[in-house]
Design an enzyme around this catalytic site. Sequence first.
Site, short mmCIF file in Angstrom:
data_model
loop_
_atom_site.label_atom_id
_atom_site.label_comp_id
_atom_site.label_asym_id
_atom_site.label_seq_id
_atom_site.Cartn_x
_atom_site.Cartn_y
_atom_site.Cartn_z
N LYS A 22 0.86 -1.21 0.00
CA LYS A 22 0.00 0.00 0.00
C LYS A 22 0.89 1.25 0.00
O LYS A 22 0.70 2.17 -0.79
CB LYS A 22 -0.88 0.00 1.23
CG LYS A 22 -1.54 1.35 1.55
CD LYS A 22 -2.43 1.32 2.75
CE LYS A 22 -1.75 1.52 4.05
NZ LYS A 22 -1.41 2.89 4.41
N ASN A 23 1.88 1.27 0.87
CA ASN A 23 2.67 2.49 1.07
C ASN A 23 3.70 2.73 -0.02
O ASN A 23 4.32 3.79 -0.05
CB ASN A 23 3.33 2.48 2.45
CG ASN A 23 2.29 2.65 3.55
OD1 ASN A 23 1.12 2.94 3.26
ND2 ASN A 23 2.68 2.40 4.78
N ARG A 95 -5.18 10.39 4.70
CA ARG A 95 -4.19 11.43 4.95
C ARG A 95 -3.14 11.51 3.85
O ARG A 95 -2.61 12.56 3.53
CB ARG A 95 -3.46 11.15 6.27
CG ARG A 95 -4.22 11.27 7.51
CD ARG A 95 -3.23 11.23 8.63
NE ARG A 95 -2.25 12.30 8.49
CZ ARG A 95 -1.08 12.20 7.88
NH1 ARG A 95 -0.72 11.06 7.30
NH2 ARG A 95 -0.26 13.21 7.78
N CYS A 119 -5.02 11.65 12.88
CA CYS A 119 -5.77 10.38 12.87
C CYS A 119 -5.59 9.76 14.25
O CYS A 119 -4.99 10.36 15.14
CB CYS A 119 -5.23 9.46 11.77
SG CYS A 119 -3.62 8.80 12.16
N ARG A 124 -0.10 13.93 13.15
CA ARG A 124 0.33 13.79 11.75
C ARG A 124 0.53 15.14 11.04
O ARG A 124 -0.07 15.44 10.03
CB ARG A 124 -0.66 12.92 10.98
CG ARG A 124 -1.10 11.64 11.64
CD ARG A 124 -0.01 10.61 11.85
NE ARG A 124 0.53 10.06 10.63
CZ ARG A 124 0.00 9.04 9.98
NH1 ARG A 124 -1.12 8.50 10.40
NH2 ARG A 124 0.55 8.57 8.88
N ASP A 307 4.98 0.34 12.00
CA ASP A 307 3.79 -0.36 11.48
C ASP A 307 3.76 -1.83 11.87
O ASP A 307 2.78 -2.51 11.58
CB ASP A 307 3.73 -0.24 9.95
CG ASP A 307 3.44 1.18 9.53
OD1 ASP A 307 3.55 1.47 8.33
OD2 ASP A 307 3.12 2.00 10.40
N ILE A 329 7.92 6.85 17.00
CA ILE A 329 7.50 7.56 15.79
C ILE A 329 6.22 8.35 16.00
O ILE A 329 6.14 9.53 15.67
CB ILE A 329 7.33 6.58 14.59
CG1 ILE A 329 8.59 5.73 14.39
CG2 ILE A 329 6.94 7.35 13.34
CD1 ILE A 329 9.82 6.50 13.94
N ARG A 399 -8.44 -0.91 4.70
CA ARG A 399 -7.65 0.17 4.09
C ARG A 399 -6.29 -0.36 3.64
O ARG A 399 -5.72 0.12 2.67
CB ARG A 399 -7.42 1.29 5.11
CG ARG A 399 -8.66 2.01 5.53
CD ARG A 399 -8.33 3.26 6.27
NE ARG A 399 -7.34 4.06 5.52
CZ ARG A 399 -6.84 5.21 5.95
NH1 ARG A 399 -7.20 5.67 7.13
NH2 ARG A 399 -5.97 5.89 5.23
C1 EPZ Z 1 4.16 6.87 6.47
O1 EPZ Z 1 3.36 7.86 7.09
C2 EPZ Z 1 3.28 5.64 6.32
N1 EPZ Z 1 2.14 5.97 5.46
C3 EPZ Z 1 2.80 5.19 7.70
O2 EPZ Z 1 2.05 3.99 7.52
C4 EPZ Z 1 4.02 4.86 8.55
O3 EPZ Z 1 3.61 4.48 9.84
C5 EPZ Z 1 4.92 6.12 8.63
O4 EPZ Z 1 5.29 6.54 7.30
C6 EPZ Z 1 6.20 5.86 9.41
O5 EPZ Z 1 6.93 4.84 8.79
C7 EPZ Z 1 2.32 6.00 4.13
O6 EPZ Z 1 3.42 5.78 3.62
C8 EPZ Z 1 1.12 6.31 3.30
P1 EPZ Z 1 6.12 10.24 8.59
P2 EPZ Z 1 3.87 9.40 7.15
O7 EPZ Z 1 5.94 11.53 7.89
O8 EPZ Z 1 4.71 9.71 5.95
C9 EPZ Z 1 6.44 13.50 11.98
C10 EPZ Z 1 0.24 2.57 7.78
O9 EPZ Z 1 -0.17 1.97 8.76
N2 EPZ Z 1 6.22 14.50 10.92
O10 EPZ Z 1 7.29 9.39 8.20
O11 EPZ Z 1 2.69 10.25 7.41
C11 EPZ Z 1 5.24 12.61 12.23
O12 EPZ Z 1 4.35 13.24 13.13
C12 EPZ Z 1 0.67 4.02 7.91
O13 EPZ Z 1 0.37 2.08 6.63
C13 EPZ Z 1 6.27 15.86 11.26
O14 EPZ Z 1 6.47 16.23 12.41
O15 EPZ Z 1 4.80 9.37 8.42
C14 EPZ Z 1 5.87 11.36 12.80
O16 EPZ Z 1 6.11 11.57 14.18
C15 EPZ Z 1 0.41 4.53 9.30
N3 EPZ Z 1 6.08 16.77 10.26
C16 EPZ Z 1 7.22 11.27 12.08
O17 EPZ Z 1 7.46 12.57 11.54
C17 EPZ Z 1 5.86 16.41 8.96
O18 EPZ Z 1 5.72 17.30 8.11
C18 EPZ Z 1 7.25 10.27 10.94
O19 EPZ Z 1 6.12 10.49 10.16
C19 EPZ Z 1 5.80 15.03 8.65
C20 EPZ Z 1 5.99 14.09 9.64
#
Ligand code: EPZ
Length: 420
Positions: A22-23, A95, A119, A124, A307, A329, A399
């Site tokens: 998916k990702n 998202r 979420c 996020r 995850d 995370i 999802r």
């Molecule tokens: C991706 O989400 C995945 N989703 C998530 O999978 C996964 O858990 C996550 O990466 C971490 O590996 C997709 O790829 C669609 P991040 P993402 O930006 O990109 C902070 C699932 O179950 N952050 O890497 O949204 C954030 O709050 C989903 O398939 C900021 O502060 O995650 C988090 O603490 C759930 N500012 C950390 O970074 C930003 O602008 C990592 O989040 C962006 C992120």
Amino acid sequence: MDKIVIEGGKRLSGEVKISGAKNAALPILVSSLLADGWSTFTNVPDLRDIRTVCKILENHGATVLLDENDSSVIRINGSGLNNFEAPYDLVRQMRASILVLCPIVARLKKARISLPGGCAIGARPINLHLKGLEKLGAKIELKHGYVEASAEKLIGAEIYFDIPTVTGTENLMMAAVLAEGRTILGNAAMEPEIVALADVLNNMGADVRGAGTSEITINGVDSLQPVNSRIIPDRIETGTFITAAALTKGDITITDCEPSHISAVINKFELAGVKIKSEKNTIHVQGQDVITSVDVKTLPFPGFPTDMQAQFMVLMCAANGTSMITETIFENRFIHVSELKRLGAMIKVSGNTALITGGAQLSGAPVMATDLRASASLILAGLIAKDSTSVSRVYHLDRGYEALEKKFANLGASIKRVPE
Ligand code: EPZ
């Protein structure tokens, strides 16, 4: 709404084929906006989020064709791009819709995308996405719950992410490939999904180097061509089935997977005593009588993936001692704990750490899914809980997992989906 009912106690055995990730699919399908002409994607998982992203792409004017004989083949034509707005009622469904922000600015010079909001697992934020796009020369305003971004021309720049963000790295990659000059993404995410997107962009004619490391260099080009691409296997689904084999002391052969994408996960399962043999695209898992308690801390790739945290927690509930899981995370990713405790798990949460006392004999009960990976952990717990467990709100599961209950049933689980 459906629920999934599991009668616990069955030992799983047999073979299971992993679906596309998916990702990886989400950013790669979005990347088709960057080119005129038909792109073809294969091994696309049949998921709710995939159908949502296709609706979003059509909303922007792309044409999406689902192969009527094979749901894993999707063709997309980015030529008709004509709408720079992504409305709240679409973005709130997923998202990751924020991934259209940069491609739309790169191609239409402006975008108005609803803020994705948080979420269940956390706030996020997308501040790093926006800061990076600003560095490339875009003007960004937040108005009435929307991001309004505009840029006559994107100019390459050095962008440093305060924290490695997966979709932030993907978003900025898709802007930089059409920016003028060189962009360097520092402290970039290194997940396999980033490498997969870079491969697709390069096959479209982009110049992306260093994907998979913490520094990605992108030399902008004038235009990109459509592409044919096969989606990589889902490493989290793979880890979910490894967990199921370990929990049920089963014997499962996982095919069409990529063992190198989950080395940190395999390492932790081996420390827990699980017998794992990886070949090219196959992993053979033999669960053992004794599961050893192991501490885990979730980290950005190549660390243990967040995850897989909920799934591994279930394994530790069945382990022979005490273990500690630290979630670094997301700020609220222990929602599954209260539901697991309804099944008899002995878990104490303090801040971002959960202390699990193993050895509990779980007993079936009605539980409720709250997010995608929590749903999987509740089903895993149901596989070993005495008697019947029913997991409600499985739309969360749909999802990100393709026909999970059917795959478990084919491995011998007593599991079925019933209307709630
Ligand atoms: C991706 O989400 C995945 N989703 C998530 O999978 C996964 O858990 C996550 O990466 C971490 O590996 C997709 O790829 C669609 P991040 P993402 O930006 O990109 C902070 C699932 O179950 N952050 O890497 O949204 C954030 O709050 C989903 O398939 C900021 O502060 O995650 C988090 O603490 C759930 N500012 C950390 O970074 C930003 O602008 C990592 O989040 C962006 C992120």
